[in-house]
Design an enzyme around this catalytic site. Structure first.
Site, PDB file in Angstrom:
ATOM      1  CE  LYS A 115      -1.979   0.569  -3.358  1.00 11.56           C
ATOM      2  NZ  LYS A 115      -3.383   0.930  -3.564  1.00 11.56           N
ATOM      3  CG  ASN A 120      -3.369  -4.331  -4.838  1.00  9.04           C
ATOM      4  OD1 ASN A 120      -3.173  -5.229  -5.648  1.00  9.04           O
ATOM      5  ND2 ASN A 120      -4.552  -4.136  -4.283  1.00  9.04           N
ATOM      6  CB  THR A 178      -1.032  -0.056   1.165  1.00  5.35           C
ATOM      7  OG1 THR A 178      -1.926   1.044   1.030  1.00  5.35           O
ATOM      8  CG2 THR A 178      -0.366  -0.013   2.537  1.00  5.35           C
ATOM      9  CG  ASP A 226      -6.046  -0.992  -5.400  1.00  3.27           C
ATOM     10  OD1 ASP A 226      -6.355  -1.655  -4.388  1.00  3.27           O
ATOM     11  OD2 ASP A 226      -5.036  -0.260  -5.460  1.00  3.27           O
ATOM     12  CB  ALA A 272      -6.305   4.944  -5.786  1.00  7.50           C
ATOM     13  CG  ASN A 306      -4.438  15.143 -10.020  1.00  9.61           C
ATOM     14  OD1 ASN A 306      -4.928  14.901  -8.914  1.00  9.61           O
ATOM     15  ND2 ASN A 306      -3.131  15.086 -10.241  1.00  9.61           N
TER      16      ASN A 306
HETATM   17  P1  NDP Z   1      -1.377   8.785  -4.449  1.00 10.24           P
HETATM   18  O1  NDP Z   1      -0.502   9.385  -3.427  1.00 10.24           O
HETATM   19  O2  NDP Z   1      -0.810   7.956  -5.541  1.00 10.24           O
HETATM   20  O3  NDP Z   1      -2.256   9.955  -5.153  1.00 10.24           O
HETATM   21  C1  NDP Z   1      -2.870  10.949  -4.386  1.00 10.24           C
HETATM   22  C2  NDP Z   1      -3.779  11.805  -5.264  1.00 10.24           C
HETATM   23  O4  NDP Z   1      -4.510  12.676  -4.402  1.00 10.24           O
HETATM   24  C3  NDP Z   1      -3.036  12.685  -6.264  1.00 10.24           C
HETATM   25  O5  NDP Z   1      -3.815  12.784  -7.440  1.00 10.24           O
HETATM   26  C4  NDP Z   1      -2.991  14.049  -5.531  1.00 10.24           C
HETATM   27  O6  NDP Z   1      -2.948  15.163  -6.403  1.00 10.24           O
HETATM   28  C5  NDP Z   1      -4.334  14.049  -4.847  1.00 10.24           C
HETATM   29  N1  NDP Z   1      -4.404  14.906  -3.661  1.00 10.24           N
HETATM   30  C6  NDP Z   1      -3.760  14.745  -2.479  1.00 10.24           C
HETATM   31  N2  NDP Z   1      -4.134  15.700  -1.600  1.00 10.24           N
HETATM   32  C7  NDP Z   1      -5.041  16.486  -2.249  1.00 10.24           C
HETATM   33  C8  NDP Z   1      -5.795  17.631  -1.874  1.00 10.24           C
HETATM   34  N3  NDP Z   1      -5.696  18.146  -0.644  1.00 10.24           N
HETATM   35  N4  NDP Z   1      -6.634  18.176  -2.790  1.00 10.24           N
HETATM   36  C9  NDP Z   1      -6.756  17.644  -4.017  1.00 10.24           C
HETATM   37  N5  NDP Z   1      -6.050  16.563  -4.433  1.00 10.24           N
HETATM   38  C10 NDP Z   1      -5.209  15.984  -3.560  1.00 10.24           C
HETATM   39  O7  NDP Z   1      -2.471   7.948  -3.592  1.00 10.24           O
HETATM   40  P2  NDP Z   1      -3.348   6.715  -4.092  1.00 10.24           P
HETATM   41  O8  NDP Z   1      -3.821   7.014  -5.463  1.00 10.24           O
HETATM   42  O9  NDP Z   1      -2.642   5.440  -3.844  1.00 10.24           O
HETATM   43  O10 NDP Z   1      -4.568   6.748  -3.038  1.00 10.24           O
HETATM   44  C11 NDP Z   1      -5.535   7.783  -3.086  1.00 10.24           C
HETATM   45  C12 NDP Z   1      -6.593   7.520  -2.024  1.00 10.24           C
HETATM   46  O11 NDP Z   1      -7.325   6.331  -2.302  1.00 10.24           O
HETATM   47  C13 NDP Z   1      -6.024   7.342  -0.614  1.00 10.24           C
HETATM   48  O12 NDP Z   1      -6.827   8.060   0.294  1.00 10.24           O
HETATM   49  C14 NDP Z   1      -6.109   5.862  -0.364  1.00 10.24           C
HETATM   50  O13 NDP Z   1      -6.279   5.563   1.015  1.00 10.24           O
HETATM   51  C15 NDP Z   1      -7.373   5.501  -1.147  1.00 10.24           C
HETATM   52  N6  NDP Z   1      -7.396   4.089  -1.565  1.00 10.24           N
HETATM   53  C16 NDP Z   1      -8.388   3.280  -1.093  1.00 10.24           C
HETATM   54  C17 NDP Z   1      -8.449   1.966  -1.462  1.00 10.24           C
HETATM   55  C18 NDP Z   1      -9.532   1.114  -0.931  1.00 10.24           C
HETATM   56  O14 NDP Z   1      -9.425  -0.125  -1.033  1.00 10.24           O
HETATM   57  N7  NDP Z   1     -10.582   1.671  -0.390  1.00 10.24           N
HETATM   58  C19 NDP Z   1      -7.451   1.361  -2.360  1.00 10.24           C
HETATM   59  C20 NDP Z   1      -6.468   2.306  -2.843  1.00 10.24           C
HETATM   60  C21 NDP Z   1      -6.443   3.613  -2.425  1.00 10.24           C
HETATM   61  P3  NDP Z   1      -1.538  15.714  -7.008  1.00 10.24           P
HETATM   62  O15 NDP Z   1      -1.198  14.801  -8.137  1.00 10.24           O
HETATM   63  O16 NDP Z   1      -1.850  17.093  -7.422  1.00 10.24           O
HETATM   64  O17 NDP Z   1      -0.551  15.624  -5.874  1.00 10.24           O
END
Ligand code: NDP
Length: 269
Positions: free
Chosen positions: A66, A87, A62, A102, A131, A150
């Site tokens: 990943k 994952n 996680t 996922d 994700a 994004n």
């Molecule tokens: P990453 O770190 O790969 O990506 C994070 C994303 O969130 C980026 O697009 C980032 O934008 C954006 N972001 C972060 N903070 C903000 C903010 N304050 N406002 C707007 N955009 C924001 O994380 P993941 O893709 O791996 O995970 C994303 C979410 O999904 C997590 O909360 C994770 O817990 C959840 N998840 C849940 C799963 C489940 O089974 N329920 C499985 C996988 C993930 P930028 O590119 O601009 O930085």
């Protein structure tokens, strides 16, 4: 002999995966152990090497590992290649097999638990991280047209470009969404962790629309926004978590557990 598995992340103490996999093991009578292991941020490959040397059979991966897991895998499934993220790792002799559950987890949750029909819908994905990448292909398979929005537009553009042959997909800034309406909006950002809401305009939800936040365990600002904006169906990511775990378990143990009692137990917690 007990077969050992684990989930690797940083941080990891909050992980619900040990609870889920231990319930799956009880339910199916499988003799396994499953623990949460925090890897140093600069030591993921060493952590995996240590697990393999200690005879572990596989692990979940996680945040934030990943993409590294994808690089480390010696063989990758189509789903892993689609997402460029892994994952689930399976250790088999000198091979490390990498998969990504996922996307199928999200799909199973939406169709089976939330009971929302996905076919031919206009979908908006918020976020362009691992994700978001993991759910692109299942959404295309369901005939969805996708807009990815994004904070960092370039990341959304890169993701859209990677999937441009698969179906209709566009990358947008949040402010470019004004005036558009969607059947499904999936929050795949980690904004909920800091109690923030991406800067979304009003009026995004079509009648009957589904709002899905991949985060779980609390009412996020996105889910509050969706409720206030009249989204008809609201779901958090707990079901996705349990469903993706079930697919990982099936890959390791060649049997699929029943997710319903596990999801019910977690909702009660
Ligand atoms: P990453 O770190 O790969 O990506 C994070 C994303 O969130 C980026 O697009 C980032 O934008 C954006 N972001 C972060 N903070 C903000 C903010 N304050 N406002 C707007 N955009 C924001 O994380 P993941 O893709 O791996 O995970 C994303 C979410 O999904 C997590 O909360 C994770 O817990 C959840 N998840 C849940 C799963 C489940 O089974 N329920 C499985 C996988 C993930 P930028 O590119 O601009 O930085």
């Amino acid at each position: 002999m007990t077969d050992k598995y684990a989930v690797i992340g940083n941080p990891i103490s909050h992980s619900k995966s040990p609870f889920i996999h231990n319930m799956f093991a009880q339910q199916t009578g499988q003799d396994i152990s499953y623990e949460a292991i925090e890897s140093p941020l600069d030591g993921f490959a060493d952590t995996i090497a240590r697990l393999r040397a200690a005879g572990y059979k596989g692990c979940n991966v996680t945040v934030p590992f990943k993409f590294e897991a994808y690089q480390l895998a010696t063989q990758r499934s189509g789903r892993a290649n689609d997402a460029s993220a892994v994952n689930t790792l399976i250790f088999e002799g000198d091979q490390i097999l990498g998969d990504n559950t996922d996307g199928v987890g999200l799909l199973a949750d939406i169709e089976k638990n939330v009971q929302y029909k996905l076919l031919f819908k206009d979908a908006l994905i918020l976020g362009a991280g691992g994700a978001a990448a993991g759910v692109m292909w299942p959404l295309f398979n369901a005939g969805a047209g996708i807009i990815i929005a994004n904070r960092t537009l370039e990341k959304a553009q890169t993701l859209a470009k990677a999937f441009e042959g698969a179906g209709t997909v566009f990358a947008k800034r949040y402010e470019d969404l004004a005036g558009r309406r969607f059947d499904i909006i999936i929050n795949a950002t980690s904004s909920g962790l800091s109690d923030e809401l991406p800067p979304l305009p009003d009026g995004l939800f079509k009648p009957g629309a589904l709002a899905y936040d991949m985060m779980y365990g609390k009412e996020t600002p996105f889910l509050k926004f969706a409720r206030a904006q009249g989204a008809s169906v609201i779901a958090d990511g707990l079901g996705m978590l349990v469903e993706q775990a079930a697919t990982s378990f099936a890959l390791w143990r060649k049997m699929r557990p029943d997710t319903r009692p596990v999801l019910e137990a977690m909702r009660k917690q």
